[in-house]
Design a protein around this motif. Structure first.
Motif, short mmCIF file in Angstrom:
data_model
loop_
_atom_site.label_atom_id
_atom_site.label_comp_id
_atom_site.label_asym_id
_atom_site.label_seq_id
_atom_site.Cartn_x
_atom_site.Cartn_y
_atom_site.Cartn_z
N GLN A 40 0.98 -1.14 -0.01
CA GLN A 40 -0.09 -0.05 -0.07
C GLN A 40 1.09 1.26 0.07
O GLN A 40 0.52 2.25 0.66
CB GLN A 40 -0.93 0.01 1.25
CG GLN A 40 -1.87 -1.17 1.06
CD GLN A 40 -2.83 -1.20 2.47
OE1 GLN A 40 -2.48 -1.72 3.43
NE2 GLN A 40 -3.95 -0.48 2.27
N ALA A 42 1.91 4.36 -1.74
CA ALA A 42 1.68 5.31 -2.97
C ALA A 42 2.82 5.81 -3.52
O ALA A 42 2.60 5.97 -4.91
CB ALA A 42 0.75 6.42 -2.32
N THR A 43 3.95 6.08 -2.88
CA THR A 43 4.96 6.60 -3.67
C THR A 43 5.42 5.69 -4.75
O THR A 43 5.73 6.04 -5.80
CB THR A 43 6.06 7.02 -2.58
OG1 THR A 43 5.57 8.03 -1.83
CG2 THR A 43 7.29 7.64 -3.21
N ARG A 46 3.35 4.95 -7.85
CA ARG A 46 3.46 5.97 -8.42
C ARG A 46 4.86 6.15 -9.23
O ARG A 46 4.58 6.25 -10.46
CB ARG A 46 3.37 7.49 -7.90
CG ARG A 46 1.83 8.04 -7.48
CD ARG A 46 1.77 9.57 -6.76
NE ARG A 46 0.70 9.46 -6.09
CZ ARG A 46 0.38 9.32 -4.81
NH1 ARG A 46 1.45 9.15 -4.04
NH2 ARG A 46 -0.73 9.54 -4.25
N GLU A 74 -4.75 7.74 -10.18
CA GLU A 74 -4.48 8.42 -8.78
C GLU A 74 -5.41 7.81 -8.00
O GLU A 74 -5.37 7.72 -6.72
CB GLU A 74 -4.53 9.84 -8.92
CG GLU A 74 -4.04 10.65 -7.55
CD GLU A 74 -2.74 10.00 -7.22
OE1 GLU A 74 -2.56 10.10 -5.87
OE2 GLU A 74 -1.92 9.63 -7.82
N ARG A 75 -6.75 7.57 -8.59
CA ARG A 75 -7.92 7.18 -7.71
C ARG A 75 -7.75 5.91 -7.19
O ARG A 75 -7.95 5.50 -6.10
CB ARG A 75 -9.19 7.34 -8.67
CG ARG A 75 -10.55 7.09 -7.62
CD ARG A 75 -11.63 6.94 -8.38
NE ARG A 75 -12.16 5.91 -9.26
CZ ARG A 75 -12.74 5.63 -10.22
NH1 ARG A 75 -13.30 6.74 -10.76
NH2 ARG A 75 -13.14 4.44 -10.77
N VAL A 77 -4.45 4.33 -6.61
CA VAL A 77 -3.56 4.58 -5.66
C VAL A 77 -4.33 4.87 -4.42
O VAL A 77 -3.87 4.08 -3.55
CB VAL A 77 -2.46 5.30 -6.22
CG1 VAL A 77 -1.57 5.85 -5.04
CG2 VAL A 77 -1.72 5.00 -7.52
N LYS A 78 -5.05 5.77 -4.35
CA LYS A 78 -5.65 6.34 -3.06
C LYS A 78 -6.50 5.33 -2.79
O LYS A 78 -6.46 4.87 -1.27
CB LYS A 78 -6.48 7.52 -3.51
CG LYS A 78 -5.68 8.87 -3.62
CD LYS A 78 -6.62 10.06 -3.93
CE LYS A 78 -5.59 11.19 -4.08
NZ LYS A 78 -6.12 12.63 -4.33
N SER A 79 -7.34 4.64 -3.49
CA SER A 79 -8.13 3.22 -3.02
C SER A 79 -7.27 2.39 -2.32
O SER A 79 -7.85 1.67 -1.38
CB SER A 79 -8.95 2.84 -3.95
OG SER A 79 -8.31 2.08 -5.09
N VAL A 81 -4.30 2.75 -0.99
CA VAL A 81 -3.76 2.96 0.43
C VAL A 81 -4.69 3.08 1.32
O VAL A 81 -4.46 2.97 2.46
CB VAL A 81 -2.99 4.48 -0.05
CG1 VAL A 81 -2.36 5.27 1.17
CG2 VAL A 81 -1.99 4.15 -0.95
N SER A 82 -5.82 3.47 0.82
CA SER A 82 -6.99 3.68 2.00
C SER A 82 -7.47 2.30 2.65
O SER A 82 -8.30 2.23 3.37
CB SER A 82 -8.05 4.55 1.59
OG SER A 82 -8.76 3.52 0.63
#
Length: 152
Positions: A40, A42-43, A46, A74-75, A77-79, A81-82
């Motif tokens: 998870q 994000a960096t 990306r 990006e969505r 990645v955010k999903s 990570v969350s």
């Protein structure tokens, strides 16, 4: 003459050892992508992707027809990570098939997706990668997702 043959053999062996193995490098890039996914991170997610990445999934419409859904990276990645720590998830790659031509690569990865120890769905990921400044980056991902026909 023996000296020349020996030197030639050593020289060609050294060159052979230094040869790049693009298929293996692409496979490593895919595995690194999934390591970042499972961590998870994000960096790293990306970093593993081209700035021009495009992501899609094939699913069923409300009428039951196959449809393609665009997913902003990006969505995605955010999903990832969350996802809370209480949810254990794993995308198990069943195999990786790679083809390379210059700076373009394609990888086909059948998978099973597990949530908290239960099989959620399965399908295939199709990756297109580009070699940017000597580094393989994911340029395009499209996947299928289904619940039937998965092997446990």
């Amino acid at each position: 003459m023996k000296v020349y043959i020996t030197l030639f053999a050593l020289f060609t062996a050294t060159i052979g050892l230094g040869q790049d193995n693009p298929e293996k490098n692409v496979e490593t890039a895919i595995k690194d992508f999934f390591q970042a996914f499972h961590d998870q991170d994000a960096t790293k997610l990306r970093d593993k992707a081209s700035s021009d990445i495009r992501m899609q999934t094939i699913g069923k419409s409300s009428e039951g027809h196959d449809s393609v859904v665009n997913v902003p990276y990006e969505r995605f990645v955010k999903s990832i990570v969350s996802i809370p720590d209480s949810v254990q998830f794993q995308e198990r790659l069943l195999s990786i098939s790679v083809r390379v031509d210059g700076s373009l690569a394609q990888a086909w990865t059948p998978y099973e997706f597990w949530i908290n120890g239960n099989l959620s769905h399965c399908g295939v990921n199709s990756f297109q990668l580009i070699k940017e400044q000597g580094v393989w980056k994911v340029l395009y991902i499209i996947d299928t997702r289904r619940k039937e026909g998965c092997i446990e």
